[in-house]
Design an enzyme around this catalytic site. Structure first.
Site, short mmCIF file in Angstrom:
data_model
loop_
_atom_site.label_atom_id
_atom_site.label_comp_id
_atom_site.label_asym_id
_atom_site.label_seq_id
_atom_site.Cartn_x
_atom_site.Cartn_y
_atom_site.Cartn_z
N ASN A 141 0.82 -1.22 0.00
CA ASN A 141 0.00 0.00 0.00
C ASN A 141 0.85 1.27 0.00
OD1 ASN A 141 0.99 0.12 2.58
ND2 ASN A 141 -0.95 -0.39 3.60
N ASP B 119 1.23 18.22 16.81
CA ASP B 119 1.05 19.62 16.42
C ASP B 119 2.04 20.58 17.07
OD1 ASP B 119 -1.07 19.20 14.68
OD2 ASP B 119 -2.56 19.29 16.28
N GLU C 220 -8.56 4.76 4.27
CA GLU C 220 -7.53 5.31 3.39
C GLU C 220 -6.63 4.20 2.82
OE1 GLU C 220 -6.49 8.05 1.91
OE2 GLU C 220 -4.57 7.11 1.37
N GLU C 221 -6.41 4.24 1.52
CA GLU C 221 -5.65 3.16 0.86
C GLU C 221 -4.19 3.09 1.29
OE1 GLU C 221 -7.21 5.61 -0.71
OE2 GLU C 221 -5.78 6.75 -1.94
N HIS D 218 -14.26 24.28 16.13
CA HIS D 218 -14.56 24.77 14.78
C HIS D 218 -15.76 24.11 14.13
CE1 HIS D 218 -10.99 27.11 15.08
NE2 HIS D 218 -10.31 26.03 15.46
N GLU E 73 -10.46 18.13 20.72
CA GLU E 73 -9.39 19.13 20.68
C GLU E 73 -10.01 20.52 20.64
OE1 GLU E 73 -5.99 20.73 17.57
OE2 GLU E 73 -7.95 20.01 16.94
N ASP F 128 -11.24 15.95 16.37
CA ASP F 128 -10.41 17.05 15.89
C ASP F 128 -11.20 18.35 15.89
OD1 ASP F 128 -7.89 17.80 14.42
OD2 ASP F 128 -9.32 18.33 12.84
C1 NOJ Z 1 -5.81 19.76 14.56
C2 NOJ Z 1 -4.97 18.60 14.23
O1 NOJ Z 1 -4.38 18.07 15.34
C3 NOJ Z 1 -4.03 19.11 13.19
O2 NOJ Z 1 -2.96 18.27 12.98
C4 NOJ Z 1 -4.86 19.30 11.97
O3 NOJ Z 1 -4.08 19.82 10.93
C5 NOJ Z 1 -5.96 20.29 12.23
N1 NOJ Z 1 -6.65 20.03 13.45
C6 NOJ Z 1 -6.97 20.28 11.12
O4 NOJ Z 1 -7.55 19.03 11.00
C1 NOJ Z 2 -0.46 20.57 6.70
C2 NOJ Z 2 0.17 20.38 8.03
O1 NOJ Z 2 1.43 19.81 7.87
C3 NOJ Z 2 -0.60 19.49 8.90
O2 NOJ Z 2 -0.06 19.51 10.17
C4 NOJ Z 2 -1.98 19.88 9.03
O3 NOJ Z 2 -2.63 18.85 9.70
C5 NOJ Z 2 -2.58 20.14 7.68
N1 NOJ Z 2 -1.80 21.00 6.90
C6 NOJ Z 2 -3.95 20.77 7.79
O4 NOJ Z 2 -4.88 19.82 8.00
#
Ligand code: NOJ
Ligand code: NOJ
Length: 707
Positions: free
Chosen positions: A46, A344, A124-125, A248, A272, A244
């Protein structure tokens, strides 16, 4: 291979054990967070699937490309994970992500992190197989459960994928196209600009998060799509979800989402809410949400303070005051999910490359109140400091699986203690001794006590005197066996749960853990989960000393139907009682009561309803319109920030609107109120408004403020 056929009775037993495990609260768990793409490549087949080819970098030099980690890889490392003592894994989103390079050139930018969904109904593949089947996920769940490990799936309700490039937000339902940003006849997306003001409640929920096409959860199709999709993951054995960006998605809608999850199975939910730190302008909204929705939250207050204290050498008072503030505001503070590293933010070792500090931060997290998360690779001291170690450089490749590191052993010891001493899972948190470098605190659940002492100074030894503890008189050795240098402790008899200890020296960079477990004098309730739900929903109370023969669980005078009864865990259905907040009372078979524990009984299953009140004026800066009404979902006529529903949102001032979740098929009465900045309440005039919530789907109400 020999096929083993289970006797039907044994099979039933195995199934009911699995159900019991899922229903349990998460406070006894230690969670290990895995970025699936960066952990272990279990299947080369994969790496570069045909429907999304070219997004894979076998050299692992482009940090925005897929690197090959997959669900089979996590499964293959199960004994490594189990050996660390962790009891749950939180994995990246599993759903099918967008297939195209978001950069439309080089370097490739791929959704290896998996927050760019295109189809919530499929796997997801890159993580499973090229037919997007469930096989790899099912195999992982089975292997995890066989090893006593729960599976938490990351889940993003807020958005699909980028609205300006790649697949332009395109969303599919099990392969069938639904809409994209430029082709959305049914209003599945919000189509607002990017969020600029992260303290504006309307922008947060209805604008676009960094270009990620913003789903309209109040749309009846999207509402049912998201709820059906997560049910699918529950059916496939997921034990919990990390939600997540809950700040928002639409807050009101999320109550009905959580309710829909709990009605299906008692999965653990934590969201989160960045940033629910006590200093944040929306801190009050954050803990109100945690207290009412039934969802836990990731604890950013502890995250910030732990990083400041251990990596940046701030004083322990910062951590201490943070925890005491949060503990007053979060009703379910022990259910909040604590962490200091994540995908993050830069890893602690990128901020301060000091393994002692990492060990101390881990020891703190694993003994603090809350459910701890360890980020994969921290136990191997992995970090890449490019650009300060920030995203994506924190998402390192898991290049070693050494089971002899101090960190790996530390996690194992403290995860084991969490199982054997309920002080860690259910206990209160009490500071016992503090200076800038030393923090001594106690976790206590009845007569189960854990006392922890940390000296974070790299060079200075401290003399400790005047320390008191709830540990019974006696001598104690360091539970960590001296792993981080901890001495023994002698406790003398005192009174009122304050026993004096000997004076001792806590050497530089030392952590000591002393603990004791006594037998329960009566049933002890440590946890209830979920914390909110309508009659019929399955709930579990966990704790100790319930006895082996079935007793009672009372909501007022009404007894619940018991499903399972063991000495440490009791599952039951919420009885048909009036909606409201209850102090639930468990009694053992001889009628001895446990400590009461709070639960909110809803009127009925929740569905989203949007309220608009026109011409609600005048209001001055800091005044807000709220909604209040006749059922618990409407705040039972409450008139405070915490009890009424809101604040409502005025993008079309002086009209205000709010999406909220109400009991399906129920006739309710309500009114709008103004709550001024100083708390003063102004009611609209006239009779109560009346509304009957639809039996399914979504609802909407539009009325004028009554002058
Ligand atoms: C928070 C996630 O932990 C982060 O990695 C991601 O990019 C954003 N939310 C959007 O999904
Ligand atoms: C790219 C970033 O590297 C990643 O951390 C984040 O989750 C996405 N953008 C947005 O979802």
């Amino acid at each position: 291979m020999k096929l083993r056929i289970l006797h039907p009775v044994l099979l039933l037993f195995v199934i009911s054990m699995a159900v019991l495990a899922r229903a349990q609260d998460f406070k006894k768990q230690v969670i290990y967070q895995i970025v699936t793409d960066r952990f272990f490549n279990g299947s080369a087949g994969n790496d570069n699937p045909s429907q999304s080819s070219g997004l894979f970098d076998s050299t692992k030099t482009n940090w925005q490309a897929y690197w090959g980690g997959d669900l089979a890889g996590i499964q293959q490392q199960m004994s490594y994970i189990k050996g660390m003592g962790v009891t749950a894994i939180w994995i990246s989103p599993v759903v099918d992500n967008e297939n195209l390079n978001m950069n439309s050139g080089t370097p490739i930018s791929a959704p290896y992190h998996a927050y760019h969904a295109r189809d919530f109904m499929r796997v997801e593949e890159h993580f499973g197989d090229s037919s997007n089947s469930w096989t790899a996920f099912d195999n992982l769940v089975t292997a995890a459960h066989q090893n006593g490990i729960k599976v938490i799936v990351d889940w993003a309700n807020n958005h699909s994928n980028y609205n300006a490039g790649g697949e332009f937000g395109a969303l599919y339902n099990n392969g069938t196209f639904m809409a994209s940003d430029s082709n959305d006849p049914n209003g599945y997306f919000h189509h607002n600009p990017n969020i600029i003001d992260f303290n504006d409640r309307y922008q947060l929920q209805y604008y676009t998060l960094a270009g990620l096409d913003d789903l309209n959860q109040e749309n009846v199709t999207i509402d049912s799509y998201l709820k059906t999709a997560i049910h699918q993951f529950q059916t496939h054995g997921a034990d919990g979800f990390r939600l997540d960006a809950i700040k928002h998605a639409t807050w009101g809608w999320e109550y009905s989402f959580a309710n829909s999850v709990f009605a299906q199975a008692p999965s653990f939910l934590f969201g989160e809410w960045y940033n629910n730190n006590p200093g944040d302008p929306l801190y009050h909204d954050a803990y109100k949400f945690a207290n009412k929705s039934g969802m836990s939250e990731l604890d950013f207050g502890v995250n910030t303070a732990v990083r400041n204290v251990f990596a940046s050498n701030h004083n322990f008072s910062e951590l201490d005051s943070n925890i005491s503030t949060e503990n007053t505001n979060f009703i379910w503070n022990a259910d909040q999910v604590t962490f200091f590293d994540s995908h993050d933010e830069s890893r602690l070792l990128s901020v301060n490359n000091n393994n002692n500090r990492l060990h101390q931060a881990m020891a703190f997290l694993l003994t603090c109140r809350g459910i701890p998360v360890i980020l994969y690779g921290d136990e191997q001291y992995l970090h890449n400091d490019t650009n300060g170690g920030n995203d994506p450089y924190d998402r390192v490749w898991m290049s070693s699986f050494n089971t002899t590191t101090t960190a790996y052993q530390l996690i194992n010891k403290l995860a084991t203690l969490r199982q054997s001493n309920n002080g860690l899972a259910y206990g209160g948190f009490r500071q016992r001794w503090i200076n800038n470098d030393v923090y001594i605190y106690e976790r206590q659940f009845f007569n189960e006590v854990v006392l922890v002492a940390i000296n974070k100074n790299d060079a200075t030894n401290y003399a400790i005197s005047g320390l008191f503890t709830a540990l019974p008189a006696g001598t104690y050795t360091d539970y960590l066996g001296g792993l981080l240098g901890g001495p023994g402790l002698t406790v003398m008899s005192g009174s009122g749960g304050n026993n004096p200890t000997n004076n001792f020296t806590l050497n530089a960079h030392t952590v000591a853990v002393w603990q004791s477990v006594g037998a329960p004098a009566a049933p002890e309730a440590g946890s209830i989960g979920p914390t909110v739900g309508q009659p019929g929903i399955k709930v579990t109370i966990a704790g100790k000393g319930f006895g082996t023969s079935t007793g009672q669980v009372l909501f007022g005078t009404t007894a619940a139907a018991i499903q399972l009864w063991s000495d440490s865990s009791v599952s039951f259905n919420v009885p048909s009682v009036a909606n409201g907040v209850y102090q639930v009372q468990l009694k053992n078979s001889s009628g001895t009561p446990a400590n009461p524990i709070q639960f909110t009984v809803l009127t009925a299953k929740l569905i989203p309803v949007t309220f608009t009140v026109n011409n609600a004026t005048p209001t001055s800066m800091g005044d807000y319109i709220f909604l209040t009404g006749s059922t618990i979902e409407l705040g039972t006529w409450g008139t405070t920030f915490d009890t009424a529903v809101g604040p409502m949102l005025p993008p079309n001032y002086p009209n205000w609107f709010l999406n909220t979740s109400l009991p399906a098929g129920t006739a309710v009465q309500f009114k709008f109120i103004k709550i001024a900045a100083n708390g003063a309440v102004t009611w609209e005039n006239g009779a109560n408004h009346q509304y009957t919530v639809p039996a399914s789907g979504t609802g909407s109400v539009n009325v004028n403020w009554q002058y």
